[in-house]
Design a protein around this motif. Structure first.
Motif, PDB file in Angstrom:
ATOM      1  N   VAL A  35       6.290  -8.631  -9.687  1.00  0.00           N
ATOM      2  CA  VAL A  35       5.057  -7.847  -9.580  1.00  0.00           C
ATOM      3  C   VAL A  35       5.013  -7.106  -8.251  1.00  0.00           C
ATOM      4  O   VAL A  35       4.681  -5.911  -8.184  1.00  0.00           O
ATOM      5  N   MET A  36       5.362  -7.808  -7.159  1.00  0.00           N
ATOM      6  CA  MET A  36       5.337  -7.163  -5.852  1.00  0.00           C
ATOM      7  C   MET A  36       6.410  -6.085  -5.736  1.00  0.00           C
ATOM      8  O   MET A  36       6.213  -5.073  -5.061  1.00  0.00           O
ATOM      9  N   ALA A  37       7.548  -6.286  -6.401  1.00  0.00           N
ATOM     10  CA  ALA A  37       8.601  -5.271  -6.375  1.00  0.00           C
ATOM     11  C   ALA A  37       8.140  -3.984  -7.062  1.00  0.00           C
ATOM     12  O   ALA A  37       8.473  -2.874  -6.626  1.00  0.00           O
ATOM     13  N   ILE A  38       7.363  -4.132  -8.131  1.00  0.00           N
ATOM     14  CA  ILE A  38       6.827  -2.948  -8.814  1.00  0.00           C
ATOM     15  C   ILE A  38       5.870  -2.195  -7.892  1.00  0.00           C
ATOM     16  O   ILE A  38       5.927  -0.968  -7.761  1.00  0.00           O
ATOM     17  N   ALA A  84       5.798  -2.329  -4.607  1.00  0.00           N
ATOM     18  CA  ALA A  84       6.567  -1.775  -3.493  1.00  0.00           C
ATOM     19  C   ALA A  84       7.266  -0.482  -3.901  1.00  0.00           C
ATOM     20  O   ALA A  84       7.291   0.495  -3.144  1.00  0.00           O
ATOM     21  N   SER A  85       7.825  -0.470  -5.101  1.00  0.00           N
ATOM     22  CA  SER A  85       8.500   0.738  -5.591  1.00  0.00           C
ATOM     23  C   SER A  85       7.516   1.888  -5.756  1.00  0.00           C
ATOM     24  O   SER A  85       7.843   3.051  -5.494  1.00  0.00           O
ATOM     25  N   ALA A  86       6.290   1.554  -6.178  1.00  0.00           N
ATOM     26  CA  ALA A  86       5.270   2.599  -6.313  1.00  0.00           C
ATOM     27  C   ALA A  86       4.948   3.220  -4.956  1.00  0.00           C
ATOM     28  O   ALA A  86       4.797   4.445  -4.845  1.00  0.00           O
ATOM     29  N   PHE A  87       4.859   2.410  -3.914  1.00  0.00           N
ATOM     30  CA  PHE A  87       4.623   2.944  -2.569  1.00  0.00           C
ATOM     31  C   PHE A  87       5.692   3.966  -2.194  1.00  0.00           C
ATOM     32  O   PHE A  87       5.399   5.021  -1.633  1.00  0.00           O
ATOM     33  N   VAL A  88       6.937   3.638  -2.494  1.00  0.00           N
ATOM     34  CA  VAL A  88       8.041   4.521  -2.120  1.00  0.00           C
ATOM     35  C   VAL A  88       7.988   5.826  -2.902  1.00  0.00           C
ATOM     36  O   VAL A  88       8.014   6.930  -2.326  1.00  0.00           O
ATOM     37  N   HIS A  89       7.888   5.719  -4.223  1.00  0.00           N
ATOM     38  CA  HIS A  89       8.036   6.919  -5.057  1.00  0.00           C
ATOM     39  C   HIS A  89       6.804   7.815  -5.048  1.00  0.00           C
ATOM     40  O   HIS A  89       6.918   9.030  -5.202  1.00  0.00           O
ATOM     41  N   VAL A  90       5.627   7.237  -4.871  1.00  0.00           N
ATOM     42  CA  VAL A  90       4.422   8.057  -4.833  1.00  0.00           C
ATOM     43  C   VAL A  90       4.356   8.862  -3.533  1.00  0.00           C
ATOM     44  O   VAL A  90       3.832   9.985  -3.511  1.00  0.00           O
ATOM     45  N   ASN A  91       4.909   8.326  -2.455  1.00  0.00           N
ATOM     46  CA  ASN A  91       4.726   8.946  -1.143  1.00  0.00           C
ATOM     47  C   ASN A  91       5.953   9.666  -0.588  1.00  0.00           C
ATOM     48  O   ASN A  91       5.812  10.469   0.338  1.00  0.00           O
ATOM     49  N   ARG A  92       7.124   9.416  -1.111  1.00  0.00           N
ATOM     50  CA  ARG A  92       8.311  10.028  -0.511  1.00  0.00           C
ATOM     51  C   ARG A  92       8.347  11.543  -0.690  1.00  0.00           C
ATOM     52  O   ARG A  92       8.942  12.258   0.122  1.00  0.00           O
ATOM     53  N   SER A  93       7.685  12.050  -1.726  1.00  0.00           N
ATOM     54  CA  SER A  93       7.683  13.499  -1.946  1.00  0.00           C
ATOM     55  C   SER A  93       6.924  14.239  -0.836  1.00  0.00           C
ATOM     56  O   SER A  93       7.115  15.445  -0.651  1.00  0.00           O
ATOM     57  N   ALA A  94       6.067  13.520  -0.084  1.00  0.00           N
ATOM     58  CA  ALA A  94       5.327  14.153   1.011  1.00  0.00           C
ATOM     59  C   ALA A  94       6.151  14.218   2.296  1.00  0.00           C
ATOM     60  O   ALA A  94       5.698  14.806   3.280  1.00  0.00           O
ATOM     61  N   GLY A 111      -2.476  -4.909   1.869  1.00  0.00           N
ATOM     62  CA  GLY A 111      -2.039  -5.982   2.745  1.00  0.00           C
ATOM     63  C   GLY A 111      -3.102  -7.043   2.950  1.00  0.00           C
ATOM     64  O   GLY A 111      -2.834  -8.248   2.844  1.00  0.00           O
ATOM     65  N   LEU A 112      -4.318  -6.628   3.227  1.00  0.00           N
ATOM     66  CA  LEU A 112      -5.393  -7.590   3.468  1.00  0.00           C
ATOM     67  C   LEU A 112      -5.707  -8.413   2.223  1.00  0.00           C
ATOM     68  O   LEU A 112      -6.062  -9.596   2.331  1.00  0.00           O
ATOM     69  N   HIS A 113      -5.557  -7.812   1.054  1.00  0.00           N
ATOM     70  CA  HIS A 113      -5.911  -8.561  -0.157  1.00  0.00           C
ATOM     71  C   HIS A 113      -4.905  -9.663  -0.465  1.00  0.00           C
ATOM     72  O   HIS A 113      -5.200 -10.587  -1.231  1.00  0.00           O
ATOM     73  N   PHE A 114      -3.704  -9.610   0.155  1.00  0.00           N
ATOM     74  CA  PHE A 114      -2.731 -10.685  -0.030  1.00  0.00           C
ATOM     75  C   PHE A 114      -3.115 -11.948   0.738  1.00  0.00           C
ATOM     76  O   PHE A 114      -2.732 -13.058   0.342  1.00  0.00           O
ATOM     77  N   LEU A 115      -3.838 -11.812   1.838  1.00  0.00           N
ATOM     78  CA  LEU A 115      -4.047 -12.940   2.752  1.00  0.00           C
ATOM     79  C   LEU A 115      -4.707 -14.157   2.092  1.00  0.00           C
ATOM     80  O   LEU A 115      -4.236 -15.285   2.289  1.00  0.00           O
ATOM     81  N   PRO A 116      -5.795 -14.003   1.320  1.00  0.00           N
ATOM     82  CA  PRO A 116      -6.391 -15.193   0.705  1.00  0.00           C
ATOM     83  C   PRO A 116      -5.487 -15.887  -0.305  1.00  0.00           C
ATOM     84  O   PRO A 116      -5.698 -17.065  -0.605  1.00  0.00           O
ATOM     85  N   PHE A 117      -4.496 -15.181  -0.832  1.00  0.00           N
ATOM     86  CA  PHE A 117      -3.615 -15.782  -1.824  1.00  0.00           C
ATOM     87  C   PHE A 117      -2.772 -16.907  -1.235  1.00  0.00           C
ATOM     88  O   PHE A 117      -2.332 -17.804  -1.966  1.00  0.00           O
ATOM     89  N   THR A 121       6.456   0.710   4.072  1.00  0.00           N
ATOM     90  CA  THR A 121       5.803  -0.474   3.517  1.00  0.00           C
ATOM     91  C   THR A 121       6.510  -0.944   2.258  1.00  0.00           C
ATOM     92  O   THR A 121       6.792  -2.146   2.094  1.00  0.00           O
ATOM     93  N   GLY A 122       6.784  -0.020   1.346  1.00  0.00           N
ATOM     94  CA  GLY A 122       7.472  -0.391   0.116  1.00  0.00           C
ATOM     95  C   GLY A 122       8.834  -1.002   0.366  1.00  0.00           C
ATOM     96  O   GLY A 122       9.217  -2.000  -0.240  1.00  0.00           O
ATOM     97  N   LEU A 123       9.582  -0.407   1.275  1.00  0.00           N
ATOM     98  CA  LEU A 123      10.926  -0.913   1.579  1.00  0.00           C
ATOM     99  C   LEU A 123      10.861  -2.299   2.227  1.00  0.00           C
ATOM    100  O   LEU A 123      11.644  -3.193   1.890  1.00  0.00           O
ATOM    101  N   VAL A 124       9.908  -2.471   3.147  1.00  0.00           N
ATOM    102  CA  VAL A 124       9.761  -3.774   3.810  1.00  0.00           C
ATOM    103  C   VAL A 124       9.359  -4.857   2.816  1.00  0.00           C
ATOM    104  O   VAL A 124       9.864  -5.982   2.846  1.00  0.00           O
ATOM    105  N   MET A 125       8.462  -4.528   1.891  1.00  0.00           N
ATOM    106  CA  MET A 125       8.066  -5.491   0.878  1.00  0.00           C
ATOM    107  C   MET A 125       9.264  -5.947   0.060  1.00  0.00           C
ATOM    108  O   MET A 125       9.421  -7.146  -0.227  1.00  0.00           O
ATOM    109  N   LEU A 126      10.113  -5.023  -0.330  1.00  0.00           N
ATOM    110  CA  LEU A 126      11.293  -5.376  -1.110  1.00  0.00           C
ATOM    111  C   LEU A 126      12.226  -6.299  -0.322  1.00  0.00           C
ATOM    112  O   LEU A 126      12.805  -7.242  -0.874  1.00  0.00           O
TER     113      LEU A 126
END
Length: 206
Positions: A53-56, A58-68, A149-155, A197-202
């Protein structure tokens, strides 16, 4: 003879306890020279499901933003993602590793999950409103990174998985740095922070 059988049972029982966990399930995998343990196939291991789930995300972070990103950094980001996702797939599905027996989550883990997710959405919405007020809506990707990032902390406590605390602080920290850099250098810095962020998560979950 009875004592010998008892000793053999104890030896086999101790070996069974030491067997490594199967990568995708919670069944112990067989040690060399012994048959796999009897019983139905186990469920996918929670660590594996969470990592996928986290890999998905993370990949979204990369692909949604790399075009910018300016050229050639968009291509560099894609190449880096290919390396990172390959590492993740190898570490998660190919490499032999020990996965611990999971402990039951906190009784209120479901409530924590829902509350954290709603709070994440609230932070994103509040951040978008604030950025619109100052005329900088292009910085929203950094707010998204911080909120995720913050929403991960309580988990970490709810699911008894410290990796969520590590992931949460790292991701939120990158998001804050990206937001500050974006205020000074523009949207390219924000996009770069989201891609990183996406790359670091992976890497963290590999």
């Amino acid at each position: 003879e009875r004592g010998g059988r008892a000793g053999e049972w104890v030896l086999n029982h101790s070996r069974r306890k030491e067997r490594p966990m199967s990568l995708l399930t919670q069944r112990p995998s067989a040690t060399p020279g012994t048959p796999p343990p009897p019983g139905p196939r186990g469920r996918p291991h929670p660590f594996t499901l969470g990592a996928v789930v986290m890999a998905i995300g993370a990949s979204a972070f990369v692909h949604v933003n790399r075009s910018a990103l300016p050229s050639p950094w968009a291509t560099v980001a894609l190449a880096a993602w290919i390396v990172a996702i390959t590492l993740f797939c190898w570490a998660t599905f190919v490499r032999a590793r020990h996965l611990p027996l999971t402990t039951p989550p906190h009784p209120r883990a479901g409530v924590v999950y829902v509350a954290s997710t709603l709070a994440m959405v609230g932070v994103m919405a509040a951040g978008r409103w604030a950025l619109d007020e100052i005329g900088r809506p292009e910085l929203q990707p950094a707010v998204v990174v911080v909120a995720v990032g913050l929403h991960f902390l309580p988990f970490a406590g709810a699911f008894r998985a410290p990796v969520f605390a590590v992931m949460g602080w790292v991701v939120a920290g990158i998001g804050f740095v990206g937001l500050l850099a974006g205020l000074v250098a523009g949207p390219e810095a924000v996009a770069a922070a989201a891609v990183v962020t996406g790359l670091v998560m992976l890497v963290v979950i590999s």
